[in-house]
Design an enzyme around this catalytic site. Structure first.
Site, PDB file in Angstrom:
ATOM      1  N   TYR A   1       0.818  -1.223   0.000  1.00 20.52           N
ATOM      2  CA  TYR A   1       0.000   0.000   0.000  1.00 20.52           C
ATOM      3  C   TYR A   1       0.852   1.274   0.000  1.00 20.52           C
ATOM      4  O   TYR A   1       0.672   2.141  -0.853  1.00 20.52           O
ATOM      5  CB  TYR A   1      -0.936  -0.026   1.210  1.00 20.52           C
ATOM      6  CG  TYR A   1      -1.947   1.097   1.249  1.00 20.52           C
ATOM      7  CD1 TYR A   1      -3.048   1.112   0.399  1.00 20.52           C
ATOM      8  CD2 TYR A   1      -1.805   2.151   2.145  1.00 20.52           C
ATOM      9  CE1 TYR A   1      -3.986   2.137   0.450  1.00 20.52           C
ATOM     10  CE2 TYR A   1      -2.739   3.175   2.202  1.00 20.52           C
ATOM     11  CZ  TYR A   1      -3.830   3.169   1.354  1.00 20.52           C
ATOM     12  OH  TYR A   1      -4.750   4.183   1.408  1.00 20.52           O
TER      13      TYR A   1
ATOM     14  N   LYS B   1       1.255   4.223  -2.940  1.00 18.89           N
ATOM     15  CA  LYS B   1       0.851   5.617  -2.735  1.00 18.89           C
ATOM     16  C   LYS B   1       2.044   6.565  -2.921  1.00 18.89           C
ATOM     17  O   LYS B   1       1.900   7.672  -3.438  1.00 18.89           O
ATOM     18  CB  LYS B   1       0.222   5.789  -1.351  1.00 18.89           C
ATOM     19  CG  LYS B   1      -1.095   5.027  -1.180  1.00 18.89           C
ATOM     20  CD  LYS B   1      -2.167   5.506  -2.154  1.00 18.89           C
ATOM     21  CE  LYS B   1      -3.521   4.886  -1.889  1.00 18.89           C
ATOM     22  NZ  LYS B   1      -4.585   5.369  -2.789  1.00 18.89           N
TER      23      LYS B   1
HETATM   24  P1  NAP Z   1     -13.611   2.231  -0.129  1.00 18.61           P
HETATM   25  O1  NAP Z   1     -14.736   2.656   0.768  1.00 18.61           O
HETATM   26  O2  NAP Z   1     -13.196   0.805  -0.142  1.00 18.61           O
HETATM   27  O3  NAP Z   1     -13.945   2.714  -1.603  1.00 18.61           O
HETATM   28  C1  NAP Z   1     -13.116   2.398  -2.680  1.00 18.61           C
HETATM   29  C2  NAP Z   1     -13.981   2.164  -3.876  1.00 18.61           C
HETATM   30  O4  NAP Z   1     -13.123   1.820  -4.973  1.00 18.61           O
HETATM   31  C3  NAP Z   1     -14.958   0.990  -3.677  1.00 18.61           C
HETATM   32  O5  NAP Z   1     -16.220   1.274  -4.236  1.00 18.61           O
HETATM   33  C4  NAP Z   1     -14.241  -0.123  -4.406  1.00 18.61           C
HETATM   34  O6  NAP Z   1     -15.081  -1.145  -4.872  1.00 18.61           O
HETATM   35  C5  NAP Z   1     -13.625   0.633  -5.562  1.00 18.61           C
HETATM   36  N1  NAP Z   1     -12.600  -0.164  -6.189  1.00 18.61           N
HETATM   37  C6  NAP Z   1     -11.651  -0.912  -5.592  1.00 18.61           C
HETATM   38  N2  NAP Z   1     -10.944  -1.578  -6.490  1.00 18.61           N
HETATM   39  C7  NAP Z   1     -11.457  -1.257  -7.698  1.00 18.61           C
HETATM   40  C8  NAP Z   1     -11.165  -1.653  -9.025  1.00 18.61           C
HETATM   41  N3  NAP Z   1     -10.202  -2.549  -9.292  1.00 18.61           N
HETATM   42  N4  NAP Z   1     -11.878  -1.122 -10.029  1.00 18.61           N
HETATM   43  C9  NAP Z   1     -12.876  -0.253  -9.775  1.00 18.61           C
HETATM   44  N5  NAP Z   1     -13.216   0.150  -8.537  1.00 18.61           N
HETATM   45  C10 NAP Z   1     -12.515  -0.357  -7.504  1.00 18.61           C
HETATM   46  O7  NAP Z   1     -12.273   3.061   0.210  1.00 18.61           O
HETATM   47  P2  NAP Z   1     -12.089   4.565   0.716  1.00 18.61           P
HETATM   48  O8  NAP Z   1     -11.708   4.514   2.145  1.00 18.61           O
HETATM   49  O9  NAP Z   1     -13.219   5.427   0.280  1.00 18.61           O
HETATM   50  O10 NAP Z   1     -10.773   4.942  -0.097  1.00 18.61           O
HETATM   51  C11 NAP Z   1     -10.784   5.694  -1.312  1.00 18.61           C
HETATM   52  C12 NAP Z   1      -9.367   6.139  -1.621  1.00 18.61           C
HETATM   53  O11 NAP Z   1      -8.873   6.921  -0.524  1.00 18.61           O
HETATM   54  C13 NAP Z   1      -8.386   4.972  -1.797  1.00 18.61           C
HETATM   55  O12 NAP Z   1      -7.469   5.282  -2.826  1.00 18.61           O
HETATM   56  C14 NAP Z   1      -7.678   4.922  -0.448  1.00 18.61           C
HETATM   57  O13 NAP Z   1      -6.393   4.361  -0.548  1.00 18.61           O
HETATM   58  C15 NAP Z   1      -7.633   6.404  -0.095  1.00 18.61           C
HETATM   59  N6  NAP Z   1      -7.486   6.660   1.334  1.00 18.61           N
HETATM   60  C16 NAP Z   1      -8.464   6.316   2.230  1.00 18.61           C
HETATM   61  C17 NAP Z   1      -8.280   6.617   3.591  1.00 18.61           C
HETATM   62  C18 NAP Z   1      -9.331   6.284   4.632  1.00 18.61           C
HETATM   63  O14 NAP Z   1      -9.069   6.460   5.822  1.00 18.61           O
HETATM   64  N7  NAP Z   1     -10.513   5.828   4.274  1.00 18.61           N
HETATM   65  C19 NAP Z   1      -7.097   7.236   4.031  1.00 18.61           C
HETATM   66  C20 NAP Z   1      -6.134   7.548   3.087  1.00 18.61           C
HETATM   67  C21 NAP Z   1      -6.332   7.273   1.738  1.00 18.61           C
HETATM   68  P3  NAP Z   1     -15.164  -2.541  -4.038  1.00 18.61           P
HETATM   69  O15 NAP Z   1     -16.059  -2.224  -2.880  1.00 18.61           O
HETATM   70  O16 NAP Z   1     -15.738  -3.488  -5.028  1.00 18.61           O
HETATM   71  O17 NAP Z   1     -13.767  -2.900  -3.621  1.00 18.61           O
END
Ligand code: NAP
Length: 262
Positions: A156, A160
């Protein structure tokens, strides 16, 4: 922030931060293409948008960002349908935990394919259209894990960190064509997915204590930053990494015992 009739593509828009970003752009007047691999979550988003007080323009596009061919088809469809793309938000991302010494190749590849290569391919395709139009904005959702790694997060952090470098390269190569590229690095953000974890007694308080602002972030706060970076208000911001973590990534040094506190 005004995005009336701007065409904005958001990946990973079915849930979490991506859904909030797609919603925020649509509310600001954009024609949003919401990309996700999960049709059901996209259907929920487009139905909610159609039912909103003022109908929002959100079009779902099923696409696995780990699949180069599907990305080509999706980007071609966007350009064929709208004639252009103004904004791309590379948000789709996954975290797979595992100790580095035991990390299977398949898991390493999967995280890099989704978090890094998928974003590159979307940007490469859509930047061709942006370059031809002489304008465009790309926002990549990275993470504070790019610079503040935590053990056991597999590929991860590396994915990033590479996203930050890739965004900077896009900024340098595409800036002369009017295309800006910036990153957002969120810290601790509560989404529907992490809500059960925060419901465990003590977890929220423990985490909040570490954040100088004493709060866990919200998807809306990340979406507001994405709107800003994609907007004309950020017209001279290119190659930047906007950290949205309430100060968390500066707080480590404050945890070190000092003579006066030891
Ligand atoms: P999330 O709730 O899991 O949402 C991610 C979305 O992307 C989900 O709908 C997921 O679908 C989709 N996705 C994953 N793999 C995919 C693929 N191969 N093709 C198309 N869609 C795909 O995650 P989130 O927390 O909102 O995170 C969003 C972004 O923010 C990510 O890049 C993450 O690394 C970054 N981020 C999050 C946090 C945090 O605390 N939440 C902190 C830092 C950075 P599925 O449900 O089918 O997997």
């Amino acid at each position: 922030m005004e995005f009336k009739d701007k065409v904005c593509v958001v990946t990973g828009a079915g849930s979490g931060i991506g859904r909030e970003i797609a919603w925020a752009f649509a509310t600001a007047g954009a024609q949003v293409v919401a990309v996700d691999r999960d049709l059901a979550t996209l259907d929920r988003l487009t139905q909610d948008a159609a039912r909103a007080e003022r109908p929002l323009h959100v079009r779902g596009a099923v696409c696995d960002v780990a699949d180069a061919q599907q990305i080509t088809c999706t980007c071609d469809e966007v350009v064929a349908h709208f004639g252009r793309c103004d904004v791309l938000v590379n948000n789709a991302g996954i975290l797979r935990r595992g100790a580095l010494q035991d990390l299977p190749d398949a898991q390493w590849d999967q995280v890099l394919d989704i978090n890094l290569s998928g974003g590159f391919r979307f940007a490469r395709h859509l930047a061709r259209n942006m370059i031809a139009n002489g304008r465009g904005a790309i926002v990549h959702i990275a993470s504070i894990a790019a610079t503040q790694t935590h053990g056991g997060c597999g590929a991860y952090s590396a994915s990033k960190a590479a996203t930050l470098a890739l965004s900077a390269q896009m900024a340098v190569e595409w800036g002369p064509h009017g295309v800006r590229s910036n990153c957002i690095s969120p810290g601790l953000i509560e989404t529907a997915l992490s809500a059960p974890f925060y419901a465990i007694p003590g977890v929220r308080e423990q985490r909040e204590r570490l954040v100088p602002l004493r709060q866990i972030g919200t998807p809306r706060q990340v979406a507001d930053a994405a709107l800003f970076l994609a907007s004309d208000a950020a017209a001279y911001i290119n190659g930047h990494n906007l950290v949205i973590d309430g100060g968390l990534s500066h707080a480590l040094i404050a945890q070190v015992p000092r003579p006066e506190t030891a």
